[in-house]
Scaffold this active site. Sequence first.
Site, PDB file in Angstrom:
ATOM      1  N   PHE A  28       0.765  -1.204  -0.044  1.00  0.00           N
ATOM      2  CA  PHE A  28       0.035  -0.019  -0.188  1.00  0.00           C
ATOM      3  C   PHE A  28       0.785   1.152  -0.024  1.00  0.00           C
ATOM      4  O   PHE A  28       0.405   2.521  -0.398  1.00  0.00           O
ATOM      5  CB  PHE A  28      -0.898   0.145   1.209  1.00  0.00           C
ATOM      6  CG  PHE A  28      -0.247   0.403   2.333  1.00  0.00           C
ATOM      7  CD1 PHE A  28      -0.113   1.937   2.837  1.00  0.00           C
ATOM      8  CD2 PHE A  28       0.121  -0.592   3.438  1.00  0.00           C
ATOM      9  CE1 PHE A  28       0.656   2.169   3.984  1.00  0.00           C
ATOM     10  CE2 PHE A  28       0.957  -0.248   4.403  1.00  0.00           C
ATOM     11  CZ  PHE A  28       1.054   1.270   4.891  1.00  0.00           C
ATOM     12  N   LYS A  39      -1.115  -6.903  -9.199  1.00  0.00           N
ATOM     13  CA  LYS A  39      -2.036  -7.074  -8.120  1.00  0.00           C
ATOM     14  C   LYS A  39      -1.662  -6.209  -7.006  1.00  0.00           C
ATOM     15  O   LYS A  39      -0.722  -6.366  -6.268  1.00  0.00           O
ATOM     16  CB  LYS A  39      -1.964  -8.461  -7.499  1.00  0.00           C
ATOM     17  CG  LYS A  39      -3.366  -9.029  -6.645  1.00  0.00           C
ATOM     18  CD  LYS A  39      -3.986  -8.199  -5.769  1.00  0.00           C
ATOM     19  CE  LYS A  39      -3.374  -8.497  -4.496  1.00  0.00           C
ATOM     20  NZ  LYS A  39      -3.589  -7.467  -3.254  1.00  0.00           N
ATOM     21  N   GLU A  73      -5.105  -3.738  -1.998  1.00  0.00           N
ATOM     22  CA  GLU A  73      -6.379  -3.566  -1.799  1.00  0.00           C
ATOM     23  C   GLU A  73      -6.680  -2.256  -1.152  1.00  0.00           C
ATOM     24  O   GLU A  73      -7.834  -1.840  -1.119  1.00  0.00           O
ATOM     25  CB  GLU A  73      -7.209  -4.801  -1.405  1.00  0.00           C
ATOM     26  CG  GLU A  73      -6.914  -4.989   0.043  1.00  0.00           C
ATOM     27  CD  GLU A  73      -5.563  -5.676   0.434  1.00  0.00           C
ATOM     28  OE1 GLU A  73      -4.652  -5.750  -0.466  1.00  0.00           O
ATOM     29  OE2 GLU A  73      -5.543  -6.262   1.626  1.00  0.00           O
ATOM     30  N   SER A 101       5.170  -6.973   3.394  1.00  0.00           N
ATOM     31  CA  SER A 101       5.770  -7.106   4.943  1.00  0.00           C
ATOM     32  C   SER A 101       6.615  -8.392   4.558  1.00  0.00           C
ATOM     33  O   SER A 101       6.273  -9.427   4.084  1.00  0.00           O
ATOM     34  CB  SER A 101       4.584  -7.291   5.596  1.00  0.00           C
ATOM     35  OG  SER A 101       3.901  -8.268   5.409  1.00  0.00           O
ATOM     36  N   CYS A 110       9.360   2.063   3.509  1.00  0.00           N
ATOM     37  CA  CYS A 110      10.252   1.022   3.869  1.00  0.00           C
ATOM     38  C   CYS A 110      11.612   1.437   4.165  1.00  0.00           C
ATOM     39  O   CYS A 110      12.461   0.554   4.682  1.00  0.00           O
ATOM     40  CB  CYS A 110      10.276  -0.027   2.691  1.00  0.00           C
ATOM     41  SG  CYS A 110      10.973   0.604   1.047  1.00  0.00           S
ATOM     42  N   GLU A 154       9.061  -4.235  13.253  1.00  0.00           N
ATOM     43  CA  GLU A 154       9.067  -3.267  12.316  1.00  0.00           C
ATOM     44  C   GLU A 154       7.509  -2.189  12.581  1.00  0.00           C
ATOM     45  O   GLU A 154       6.687  -3.148  12.707  1.00  0.00           O
ATOM     46  CB  GLU A 154       8.668  -3.597  10.788  1.00  0.00           C
ATOM     47  CG  GLU A 154       8.487  -2.485   9.779  1.00  0.00           C
ATOM     48  CD  GLU A 154       8.219  -3.039   8.589  1.00  0.00           C
ATOM     49  OE1 GLU A 154       7.705  -3.917   8.087  1.00  0.00           O
ATOM     50  OE2 GLU A 154       8.732  -2.304   7.468  1.00  0.00           O
TER      51      GLU A 154
END
Length: 494
Positions: free
Chosen positions: A148, A172, A175, A225, A280, A379
Amino acid sequence: MSVIRHFINGADTGATVRTGPVYNPATGEAHRTVAFASVEEVEQAIDAAKAAGAAWRATSLIKRADVFFRLRQILAERTPELAAIVTSEHGKVLSDAAGEVSRGIENVEFAAGLVHLLKGEHAEQVARGVDVHSVKQPVGVVACITPFNFPVMVPLWMVASAIACGNTVVLKPSEKDPSAAIWLAKAFQEAGLPDGVLNVVNGDKVAVDTLLDAPDVKAVSFVGSTPIAKSIYERASANGKRVQALGGAKNHMVVMPDADVDGAAAAAVSAAYGSAGERCMAVSVLVAVGDVADPLIASITEKVADLRIGDGTDAASEMGPLITREHRDRVEGYVHGAEAEGATVLIDGTAQTFAGDGFFTGISLIDHVKPGMKLYEDEIFGPVLSVVRVETYAEAVELINAHQFGNGTAIFTRDGGTARQFEFDIEVGMVGINVPIPVPVGAFSFGGWKSSLFGDSHIYGPESIHFYTRSKVVTTRWPDHTAAQVDLGFPSNH
Ligand code: NAD
């Protein structure tokens, strides 16, 4: 409410049997709905990609490059439109969203150089009258699965090089903020990409698993992740595919006693709290060496005093909300538990209040954090900066090398010898020297070490050309030369 569906074979398509909400994180309102693809819909996208493959790999390199030149123009001219879409679903401030688009443009520019990138090698006369040459050919259908936090840049990290190499793609996206990927697919179409070369399926694990198990998908690029990256790597490689799966991070920034303290503090604030820490490459641990901790903390505290947190569409906002309510609560949980773990909360962002139902939290600064604390090991992916105090450079290196993640790191020092030694010693993929977020330009590749990457290829840049192609080596002997054909026209590549 608008429904975001799929983009298969050049058209908006898809049933809305299973759906999910898409939030505006600044208001907390579910303002769009996203369709979750069924197995059959994902198979339809794979079939479309496979069918488009033969013609696309046969398209001349010059024509392929044309698509990227046009796409670059579209992205540059319509950056504000795309940035607004990102902000409406991700929450990051508009300037940050525009910055993401400009980093994505670098990947498109890199791909536009595909004629150069796809050159093979040639050795003449390896035996008498025998030559050997190698060519790079596409792998076929590539699945790209993205997170995301960079809904434009990360898809472009993958899709630009994959398509440039002659592959076709099923993307993909997350979402949580799916609209940018559909926008990108339409922009590619407008730039002249034939239908079926880039398909987008929205959805969840059902869509991902279908891609991982499909025999026609030959390569998988994943960013997300670490637990999911690891499972994607295992499942797709067990199915015989090549895989690169980039995972999470816990980026340490070392500040040496000789550093420009004010400069290091400014860099730490920008890198820790920019995009609400949902990068990240965000700095989440400051490693203060020797006696630098107190002046560094004083400078940071001064700099964050009037940081403006608010709706990303407000030009005055410097930091927006987090992606979901659940994620905001999880981030705040780490701050709430910090004192019990033995750390000292210097700034408690969870105490800041915000009007409305947006997924906001304030920025937090936590001192005396140590290995073993959840705060240190996990994280967090939010605007929480931990300070770990160490006595020596060697302790700083030991700490970083012992951490499970190895995505990015930085050192702030005025000493070239220390910086050079750090580069040599550190077990991390991306290193910054007086640079807090060392995401390299598009002409290099990007990737972490240890639990931050599963697979052996970094993403975008030169390593992506290797990942998205298979090499073929041809050994040739000609008994005689072929007849020449007369043509007085100017040679054309088309
Ligand atoms: P995520 O792992 O939750 O999701 C990533 C993708 O995997 C999404 O498309 C999602 O739909 C899909 N997914 C989620 N759960 C799945 C499951 N059980 N099975 C199959 N697919 C699944 O990651 P996120 O929250 O979207 O993104 C944030 C994470 O991404 C952070 O950990 C961050 O560090 C990481 N990240 C890493 C890099 C890098 O370059 N290493 C870059 C950006 C983000």
